[in-house]
Scaffold this active site. Structure first.
Site, short mmCIF file in Angstrom:
data_model
loop_
_atom_site.label_atom_id
_atom_site.label_comp_id
_atom_site.label_asym_id
_atom_site.label_seq_id
_atom_site.Cartn_x
_atom_site.Cartn_y
_atom_site.Cartn_z
N GLY A 5 0.76 -1.25 0.00
CA GLY A 5 0.00 0.00 0.00
C GLY A 5 0.79 1.29 0.00
CD GLU A 65 1.07 -9.41 1.49
OE1 GLU A 65 0.92 -10.58 1.87
OE2 GLU A 65 0.12 -8.63 1.26
N PRO A 66 5.05 -5.01 -0.44
CG PRO A 66 7.28 -4.27 -0.56
CD PRO A 66 6.40 -5.31 0.09
N GLY A 67 4.16 -3.50 -3.54
CA GLY A 67 4.08 -3.72 -4.98
C GLY A 67 4.46 -2.44 -5.69
NE ARG A 68 0.22 2.42 -6.04
CZ ARG A 68 -0.72 2.42 -6.98
NH1 ARG A 68 -0.51 3.02 -8.12
NH2 ARG A 68 -1.89 1.84 -6.76
CB CYS A 82 -13.25 5.21 -30.44
SG CYS A 82 -12.40 5.30 -32.00
CD GLU A 83 -14.40 4.08 -24.30
OE1 GLU A 83 -14.96 4.88 -23.52
OE2 GLU A 83 -14.89 3.00 -24.63
CE1 TYR A 90 -1.47 -3.17 -8.55
CE2 TYR A 90 -0.10 -1.37 -7.78
CZ TYR A 90 -0.70 -2.59 -7.57
OH TYR A 90 -0.52 -3.24 -6.38
#
Ligand SMILES: *Cc1c(COP(=O)(O)O)cnc(C)c1O
Length: 425
Positions: A239, A275-278, A346-347, A375
């Site tokens: 987090g 549990e670091p990810g980012r 096309c958005e 991510y």
């Protein structure tokens, strides 16, 4: 700090100019820096040195096997949230005894795969999942080492789509029910429930919510122990946020984060799982793209690039803002303009930046979206039948394509016409 800096006016990943990679692999592409990944992993490892702590990189942030492998080589474990991620972690060389399996909806097959692999711990998130774990472990003749992920009901003060520890979020078991679940588990033959886990959200830039969650875990551990339950591990989740743009939120350092963990939970004689990810992968990657057109609109200038929301979804999904920089450093006399940087999909939401100051660019120029290591590629899709961008990994002056571009032909090869539509029949 990362390893994407200008040298002689050219933006490099470590010692490799991004222009050189672009001319070899085409655009758009992702580029990751081994040195940045290592630096961030080490920041966590050093911050928890001397403690019984296991740093399990959260694979969902960036699950390329080369990225996992680079971290595994430094001693990292893995936090996985699916059978697919489990497969990747094992293939990348993470030992099963350093793998934690999290996630709100693990299927029976996924649980069986994790038990067969011999993962360190499976964190359960519901009563029926606990039952399933017991049943599957019994059928395999093993005892499942488990933790319970509790929902501590704290507000992480982050984007609502990445807040996970508040009452009403789908994650975890209400913390007030922890004791009851332990009592149920202690009557089970094939489950050994000895851990408590929390994960309150992502891109958190304030230590307060962490502290609140950890204090709650501390209280739970005390109650459970007083009732005779063995508690040997505490999983604090991930987090910790990162900085995405100048003038944006600044995240606490891993060292300050570690102090918060230690002061709440360091004296309980438990193994700590981090549990670091980012925080490990975010600033270790960029998305490199080319300008297709510069369009002068009625009230704005649009820089239309060849990367889009199918390559990097964060701006469209979370309203995320990323710094964007040219691969050629702006000269001192550059003409800076306020532009919108948009993709071809096309958005209306396919926008990377609104009213951003950029030095004047033209068709063919290369731009890099910073902080695209987490991510990012993992959320890539084929929307608008666009290929999946390749991923490259740099180490020093070497670079390697670690995932090829996945073409529309690759995709169509898996589609078939039903017989009733085949012509000439
Ligand atoms: C996503 C996730 C993480 C990693 O979160 P980051 O914000 O990337 O650090 C850690 N643990 C669990 C259980 C997760 O679901």
């Amino acid at each position: 700090m990362d390893h994407f800096q200008y040298h002689g006016g050219r933006l490099r990943a470590e010692d490799v100019p991004l222009e050189d990679i672009a001319s070899e692999v085409g655009t758009p592409f992702y580029c990751y820096s081994t040195a940045t990944l290592e630096r961030h992993y080490r920041a966590f490892a050093d911050a928890f040195a001397g403690m019984d702590a296991m740093i399990c990189y959260a694979v969902k942030a960036n699950s390329n096997i080369a990225v996992i492998g680079a971290l595994a080589g430094l001693g990292a474990g893995a936090d996985v949230v699916s059978g697919g991620e489990l497969k990747r972690a094992l293939a990348a060389g993470v030992p099963p005894e350093k793998i934690v399996f999290s996630g709100v909806g693990k299927s029976e097959d996924e649980i069986a795969a994790a038990l067969k692999a011999g993962v360190a711990r499976i964190n359960i998130e519901s009563d029926p999942e606990l039952d399933c774990l017991n049943r599957v472990a019994a059928s395999l003749g093993v005892t499942a080492s488990a933790g319970i992920r509790v929902n501590p009901d704290v507000d992480a003060n982050t984007h609502e789509k990445i807040s996970t520890g508040k009452r009403g979020n789908k994650f975890g078991i209400e913390w007030t029910r922890t004791h009851e679940v332990f009592i149920r588990a202690s009557a089970m033959d094939a489950v050994s429930l000895t851990g408590v886990a929390v994960h309150i959200g992502s891109q958190i830039t304030d230590l307060k919510p962490f502290e609140e969650a950890f204090v709650r875990v501390r209280g739970l551990a005390a109650i459970l122990r007083a009732d005779g339950h063995l508690i040997d591990s505490l999983d604090v989740g991930g987090g910790l946020g990162v900085s995405y743009e100048d003038g944006g939120d600044v995240a606490p350092s891993p060292a300050d984060y570690a102090k918060t963990v230690k002061s709440a939970l360091g004296d309980l004689g438990c193994k700590l799982i981090i549990e670091p990810g980012r925080a490990i992968a975010g600033n270790a990657g960029v998305l490199v793209m080319r300008v297709i057109y510069v369009k002068e609109g009625a009230s704005r200038t649009f820089v239309i690039v060849d990367a889009a929301m199918n390559d990097l979804l964060r701006p469209a999904l979370y309203g995320a803002r990323h710094a964007i920089v040219p691969a050629r450093e702006a000269s001192s006399g550059a003409n800076w303009r306020e532009v919108d940087v948009v993709g071809p999909v096309c958005e209306t939401g396919d926008v990377f930046a609104k009213q951003m100051l950029l030095p004047e660019v033209k068709t063919g120029d290369l731009l890099a979206i910073r902080t695209a290591g987490a991510y990012a590629a993992v959320m890539g899709s084929f929307y608008n039948s666009r290929p999946l961008a390749p991923e490259t990994l740099v180490k020093g002056d070497a670079f390697q394509v670690v995932r090829e571009r996945i073409s529309v032909d690759d995709l169509m090869a898996r589609e078939t016409m039903p017989p009733w539509l085949e012509s000439g029949g």
